[in-house]
Enzyme design. Structure first.
Site, PDB file in Angstrom:
ATOM      1  CB  VAL A 129      31.413  38.622  36.854  1.00 39.84           C
ATOM      2  CG1 VAL A 129      30.347  37.772  36.205  1.00 39.84           C
ATOM      3  CG2 VAL A 129      32.250  39.336  35.801  1.00 39.84           C
ATOM      4  CD  GLU A 130      35.211  43.807  36.807  1.00 43.91           C
ATOM      5  OE1 GLU A 130      35.930  44.624  37.429  1.00 43.91           O
ATOM      6  OE2 GLU A 130      35.168  43.782  35.555  1.00 43.91           O
ATOM      7  CG  MET A 131      32.791  46.546  42.252  1.00 50.05           C
ATOM      8  SD  MET A 131      33.365  48.238  42.433  1.00 50.05           S
ATOM      9  CE  MET A 131      34.788  47.994  43.504  1.00 50.05           C
TER      10      MET A 131
END
Length: 327
Positions: A129-131
């Protein structure tokens, strides 16, 4: 005789001034907060490469976000949202802390799951859910950049590798120190650096007990503390209105030890005036309200508004200087 008396008076005056000066420095040296000092830096080439990578969206799987997307350097090194959003606009689970002065932290992330800045970089890179990426994908993309590949080869043996990218990013992050804050000037003896209200706020900050967790060069970041030390944390979750989440368990998610439930790394207050909203969940929008919540749950105190205002004034004096940080 007169000449001898004047000489004696001069020596006595000089001695008194020296004693007074030493006493003042001894008093400053006993303060629980210390000035931020510029550290021996990495090479300029590494720092420059790290800064390029910090703003490079190619570190994310869809080339949509960079480190700077969540850590806006101009605005305090955070993003002013309760939680940050990654690829595909996916929401994170905790509030993004400032990236400034992280070198002084005993560990990284709210739950301390990364011991070093180098280790921390792996977190957002692999987090879906980030990079949502990986080092093979990232280095393949970066190696297509002829100029960047040339610069890496000149600086690092092996050129663009995952380890070298992490090293450059960590070098840049170590350079993000906010020096020469008014409070640091005051600690060094420049009494006019602070207003009377700020000095009053600092005295209250100490007398209420805030400094028991927020001390050292980073005014925090060097210890863990339980959220809800003196008041039931479940009351906080009820007030928040959405119940307890996995992120609320804090360091328990790392250790699995029951005594680590709701245990968090104490955040730095160096740039607190610039990094609203507050706490691991980003649930408190203003600094005065954050002070009141901390007073209730950590100190068992009810701080009157004039004292809150003075403490906020003191916190403003903690903001130092960095070329990337807006005044």
């Amino acid at each position: 005789m007169l000449h001898g008396a004047l000489a004696h008076l001069k020596r006595t005056t000089l001695l008194l001034l020296t004693i007074t000066s030493c006493a003042a420095w001894a008093d400053l040296g006993s303060e629980p907060i210390s000035p931020i000092k510029a550290l021996p830096s990495d090479s300029a080439e590494k720092i420059q490469l790290g800064e390029i990578l910090f703003h490079d969206v190619r570190l994310s799987s869809d080339d949509s976000i960079s480190c700077a997307s969540c850590h806006n350097l101009a605005n305090g090194g955070a993003d002013q949202h309760p939680v940050s959003y990654g690829v595909n606009n996916a929401p994170g689970t905790t509030n993004t802390p400032t990236v400034f002065n992280t070198h002084f932290n005993l560990a990284q992330f709210w739950d301390g799951r990364a011991q070093t800045l180098n280790d921390q970089i792996n977190g957002p890179i692999h987090n879906p859910v980030e990079m949502n990426s990986n080092w093979e994908q990232i280095t393949n993309k970066l190696n297509r950049d002829t100029e960047l590949r040339k610069r890496f080869t000149q600086t690092y043996k092996g050129g663009i590798t995952g380890a070298n990218v992490r090293d450059a990013l960590a070098a840049f992050e170590r350079s993000l120190l906010t020096v020469n804050a008014p409070f640091d000037q005051w600690l060094r003896g420049k009494r006019e650096a602070l207003t009377e209200q700020q000095v009053k706020g600092y005295r209250l900050f100490k007398s209420y007990g805030c400094v028991s967790c927020h001390q050292g060069a980073n005014v925090g970041g060097n210890m863990y503390a339980h959220f809800g030390a003196v008041d039931d944390i479940q009351t906080y979750f009820q007030t928040r209105g959405n119940g307890e989440s996995i992120a609320d368990l804090g360091r328990y998610n790392v250790t699995g030890a029951p005594e680590d439930k709701h245990l968090f790394k104490v955040p730095s207050l160096r740039l607190a005036v610039k990094t609203a909203p507050y706490f691991h969940d980003g649930s408190v929008e203003t600094l005065p309200d954050a002070i009141r919540v901390m007073a209730k749950y950590q100190l068992g105190r009810d701080i009157p508004d004039p004292h809150v205002e003075a403490i906020v004034s003191f916190l403003h004096s903690l903001v130092g200087e960095h070329p990337r940080l807006q005044p």
